[in-house]
Write a protein that holds these residues in place. Structure first.
Motif, PDB file in Angstrom:
ATOM      1  N   HIS A  56      49.357  18.692   4.661  1.00  0.00           N
ATOM      2  CA  HIS A  56      48.722  18.550   5.810  1.00  0.00           C
ATOM      3  C   HIS A  56      48.361  19.773   6.254  1.00  0.00           C
ATOM      4  O   HIS A  56      47.106  20.221   6.928  1.00  0.00           O
ATOM      5  N   ARG A  57      49.153  20.869   6.317  1.00  0.00           N
ATOM      6  CA  ARG A  57      49.122  21.996   6.763  1.00  0.00           C
ATOM      7  C   ARG A  57      48.068  22.764   5.966  1.00  0.00           C
ATOM      8  O   ARG A  57      46.983  23.459   6.457  1.00  0.00           O
ATOM      9  N   ALA A  58      47.715  22.573   4.605  1.00  0.00           N
ATOM     10  CA  ALA A  58      46.927  23.090   3.659  1.00  0.00           C
ATOM     11  C   ALA A  58      45.605  22.614   4.279  1.00  0.00           C
ATOM     12  O   ALA A  58      44.274  23.290   4.034  1.00  0.00           O
ATOM     13  N   ALA A  59      45.390  21.252   4.471  1.00  0.00           N
ATOM     14  CA  ALA A  59      44.133  20.783   5.012  1.00  0.00           C
ATOM     15  C   ALA A  59      43.756  21.552   6.187  1.00  0.00           C
ATOM     16  O   ALA A  59      42.293  21.650   6.473  1.00  0.00           O
ATOM     17  N   GLY A  60      44.498  21.459   6.986  1.00  0.00           N
ATOM     18  CA  GLY A  60      43.963  22.001   8.394  1.00  0.00           C
ATOM     19  C   GLY A  60      43.695  23.635   8.215  1.00  0.00           C
ATOM     20  O   GLY A  60      42.525  23.996   8.717  1.00  0.00           O
ATOM     21  N   ARG A  61      44.348  24.342   7.298  1.00  0.00           N
ATOM     22  CA  ARG A  61      43.966  25.816   6.909  1.00  0.00           C
ATOM     23  C   ARG A  61      42.643  25.819   6.114  1.00  0.00           C
ATOM     24  O   ARG A  61      41.709  26.891   6.461  1.00  0.00           O
ATOM     25  N   ASN A  62      42.452  24.808   5.387  1.00  0.00           N
ATOM     26  CA  ASN A  62      41.019  24.814   4.886  1.00  0.00           C
ATOM     27  C   ASN A  62      39.862  24.523   5.712  1.00  0.00           C
ATOM     28  O   ASN A  62      38.823  25.178   5.598  1.00  0.00           O
ATOM     29  N   VAL A  63      40.119  23.765   6.562  1.00  0.00           N
ATOM     30  CA  VAL A  63      39.108  23.426   7.668  1.00  0.00           C
ATOM     31  C   VAL A  63      38.945  24.546   8.453  1.00  0.00           C
ATOM     32  O   VAL A  63      37.650  25.060   8.663  1.00  0.00           O
ATOM     33  N   TYR A  64      39.862  25.431   8.779  1.00  0.00           N
ATOM     34  CA  TYR A  64      39.744  26.649   9.723  1.00  0.00           C
ATOM     35  C   TYR A  64      39.073  27.573   8.835  1.00  0.00           C
ATOM     36  O   TYR A  64      38.206  28.252   9.293  1.00  0.00           O
ATOM     37  N   LEU A  65      39.116  27.776   7.715  1.00  0.00           N
ATOM     38  CA  LEU A  65      38.783  28.914   6.916  1.00  0.00           C
ATOM     39  C   LEU A  65      37.326  28.474   6.239  1.00  0.00           C
ATOM     40  O   LEU A  65      36.552  29.297   6.615  1.00  0.00           O
ATOM     41  N   ALA A  66      37.025  27.322   6.152  1.00  0.00           N
ATOM     42  CA  ALA A  66      35.559  26.880   6.246  1.00  0.00           C
ATOM     43  C   ALA A  66      34.822  27.041   7.452  1.00  0.00           C
ATOM     44  O   ALA A  66      33.503  27.445   7.178  1.00  0.00           O
ATOM     45  N   ARG A  67      35.335  26.869   8.486  1.00  0.00           N
ATOM     46  CA  ARG A  67      34.802  26.970   9.585  1.00  0.00           C
ATOM     47  C   ARG A  67      34.421  28.484   9.915  1.00  0.00           C
ATOM     48  O   ARG A  67      33.350  28.886  10.558  1.00  0.00           O
ATOM     49  N   GLN A  68      35.442  29.495   9.478  1.00  0.00           N
ATOM     50  CA  GLN A  68      35.045  31.003   9.726  1.00  0.00           C
ATOM     51  C   GLN A  68      33.986  31.500   8.792  1.00  0.00           C
ATOM     52  O   GLN A  68      33.139  32.048   9.134  1.00  0.00           O
ATOM     53  N   VAL A  69      33.809  30.661   7.635  1.00  0.00           N
ATOM     54  CA  VAL A  69      32.913  31.214   6.624  1.00  0.00           C
ATOM     55  C   VAL A  69      31.695  30.810   7.038  1.00  0.00           C
ATOM     56  O   VAL A  69      30.702  31.507   6.942  1.00  0.00           O
ATOM     57  N   VAL A  72      30.178  32.995  10.000  1.00  0.00           N
ATOM     58  CA  VAL A  72      29.722  34.333   9.409  1.00  0.00           C
ATOM     59  C   VAL A  72      28.371  34.027   8.838  1.00  0.00           C
ATOM     60  O   VAL A  72      27.553  34.911   9.059  1.00  0.00           O
ATOM     61  N   HIS A  73      27.930  32.876   8.290  1.00  0.00           N
ATOM     62  CA  HIS A  73      26.971  32.662   7.755  1.00  0.00           C
ATOM     63  C   HIS A  73      25.791  32.324   8.765  1.00  0.00           C
ATOM     64  O   HIS A  73      24.765  31.697   8.488  1.00  0.00           O
ATOM     65  N   GLY A  74      26.538  31.891  10.028  1.00  0.00           N
ATOM     66  CA  GLY A  74      25.487  31.254  11.100  1.00  0.00           C
ATOM     67  C   GLY A  74      25.387  29.867  11.172  1.00  0.00           C
ATOM     68  O   GLY A  74      24.347  29.073  11.496  1.00  0.00           O
ATOM     69  N   ARG A  75      26.276  29.207  10.505  1.00  0.00           N
ATOM     70  CA  ARG A  75      26.037  27.952  10.119  1.00  0.00           C
ATOM     71  C   ARG A  75      27.194  26.987  10.845  1.00  0.00           C
ATOM     72  O   ARG A  75      28.103  27.631  11.480  1.00  0.00           O
ATOM     73  N   ARG A  76      27.280  25.616  10.630  1.00  0.00           N
ATOM     74  CA  ARG A  76      28.393  24.878  11.038  1.00  0.00           C
ATOM     75  C   ARG A  76      28.867  24.073   9.736  1.00  0.00           C
ATOM     76  O   ARG A  76      28.103  23.877   8.742  1.00  0.00           O
ATOM     77  N   ILE A  77      30.282  23.854   9.675  1.00  0.00           N
ATOM     78  CA  ILE A  77      30.747  23.035   8.511  1.00  0.00           C
ATOM     79  C   ILE A  77      30.078  21.545   8.478  1.00  0.00           C
ATOM     80  O   ILE A  77      29.563  21.198   9.528  1.00  0.00           O
ATOM     81  N   ALA A  78      30.134  21.158   7.224  1.00  0.00           N
ATOM     82  CA  ALA A  78      29.080  19.950   6.959  1.00  0.00           C
ATOM     83  C   ALA A  78      30.146  18.576   7.704  1.00  0.00           C
ATOM     84  O   ALA A  78      31.216  18.971   8.030  1.00  0.00           O
ATOM     85  N   HIS A  79      29.153  17.785   8.093  1.00  0.00           N
ATOM     86  CA  HIS A  79      29.634  16.414   8.932  1.00  0.00           C
ATOM     87  C   HIS A  79      30.698  16.037   7.991  1.00  0.00           C
ATOM     88  O   HIS A  79      30.504  15.519   6.818  1.00  0.00           O
ATOM     89  N   GLY A  80      32.048  15.484   8.633  1.00  0.00           N
ATOM     90  CA  GLY A  80      32.863  14.834   7.671  1.00  0.00           C
ATOM     91  C   GLY A  80      33.700  15.620   6.697  1.00  0.00           C
ATOM     92  O   GLY A  80      34.634  15.181   6.064  1.00  0.00           O
ATOM     93  N   ARG A 102      39.098  34.636   0.005  1.00  0.00           N
ATOM     94  CA  ARG A 102      38.280  35.770  -0.776  1.00  0.00           C
ATOM     95  C   ARG A 102      37.211  36.013  -0.381  1.00  0.00           C
ATOM     96  O   ARG A 102      36.677  36.989  -0.079  1.00  0.00           O
ATOM     97  N   GLU A 103      36.160  34.534   0.038  1.00  0.00           N
ATOM     98  CA  GLU A 103      34.829  34.612   0.421  1.00  0.00           C
ATOM     99  C   GLU A 103      34.968  35.191   1.819  1.00  0.00           C
ATOM    100  O   GLU A 103      33.952  36.163   2.158  1.00  0.00           O
ATOM    101  N   LEU A 104      35.818  34.998   2.749  1.00  0.00           N
ATOM    102  CA  LEU A 104      35.887  35.348   4.112  1.00  0.00           C
ATOM    103  C   LEU A 104      36.220  36.935   4.111  1.00  0.00           C
ATOM    104  O   LEU A 104      35.447  37.446   4.892  1.00  0.00           O
ATOM    105  N   GLY A 105      36.997  37.213   3.280  1.00  0.00           N
ATOM    106  CA  GLY A 105      37.576  38.723   3.296  1.00  0.00           C
ATOM    107  C   GLY A 105      35.911  39.659   2.876  1.00  0.00           C
ATOM    108  O   GLY A 105      35.769  40.581   3.478  1.00  0.00           O
ATOM    109  N   ALA A 106      35.327  39.044   1.903  1.00  0.00           N
ATOM    110  CA  ALA A 106      34.224  39.723   1.444  1.00  0.00           C
ATOM    111  C   ALA A 106      33.089  39.778   2.449  1.00  0.00           C
ATOM    112  O   ALA A 106      32.592  40.857   2.495  1.00  0.00           O
ATOM    113  N   LEU A 107      32.938  38.596   3.099  1.00  0.00           N
ATOM    114  CA  LEU A 107      31.899  38.778   4.253  1.00  0.00           C
ATOM    115  C   LEU A 107      32.305  39.527   5.173  1.00  0.00           C
ATOM    116  O   LEU A 107      31.228  40.329   5.851  1.00  0.00           O
TER     117      LEU A 107
END
Length: 196
Positions: A56-69, A72-80, A102-107
């Motif tokens: 559950h914690r990993a899923a929350g972290r995954n959503v947070y990181l996906a939102r941050q990435v 940076v790209h000027g988008r939103r995460i996919a619906h669902g 890694r992707e967020l750090g590089a960006l």
């Protein structure tokens, strides 16, 4: 489409509820002495609950990181995305989180380099050079194909400032960034006529 979302929501709820149901079953199983364990479920149930909490914690972290990435790209995460993340196993979430970090750090590093490059030279200066060199045409090719892009760079100069491929085929923002790096490192002498 609504049916798919409904099925995904039911699946996520079942996945989230399974460890609690397992813990209750094991705690009430014959031969389990709740008084001896202080009211805690059996070790297997505790391990299942701990794995579920970690997932559950990993899923929350995954959503947070996906939102941050995406931000940076000027988008939103996919619906669902949240529902799909909640249904993924822990090992997949762990790998996905490492990749997203890694992707967020590089960006972020790339964004910091771009800001530093543009702080060194005003965009108005770059726009003036581009207007003089190619009349602002990012696909311009001159000098019998030797000078390319909005800043009329050679392949050698383009690669010296980290560019890959054909300067005239690069996005306009990339051409401006490479020109800013070039200006910061070597000054306006790279454009003997237009850089004055």
């Amino acid at each position: 489409m609504k049916l798919n979302r409904f099925i995904a929501a039911i699946t996520a709820l079942c996945v989230l509820a399974a460890p609690a149901a397992l813990a209750a079953t094991v705690a009430k199983a014959p031969g389990t002495d709740a008084a001896a364990t202080g009211g805690l479920p059996a070790p297997q149930a505790r391990a299942a609950v701990a794995r579920q909490r970690a997932r559950h914690r990993a899923a929350g972290r995954n959503v947070y990181l996906a939102r941050q990435v995406a931000r940076v790209h000027g988008r939103r995460i996919a619906h669902g995305y949240e529902l799909r993340a909640a249904a993924k196993p822990l090992r997949i979430l762990t790998r996905s989180n490492a990749r997203l970090r890694r992707e967020l750090g590089a960006l972020r590093r790339d964004r910091a380099r771009r800001r530093a490059a543009f702080r060194a030279v005003p965009r108005s200066t770059l726009r003036a050079i581009a207007a003089c060199e190619s009349h602002g045409n990012p696909r311009a090719i001159g000098g019998s194909g030797r000078y390319r892009g909005i800043f009329q760079m050679t392949f050698q100069i383009w690669s010296a400032v980290g560019g890959h491929g054909d300067p005239a085929a690069a996005p306009v923002g990339e051409q401006y960034f490479r020109a800013a790096l070039l200006y910061r490192r070597y000054g306006s002498g790279q454009w003997p006529v237009c850089g004055r």
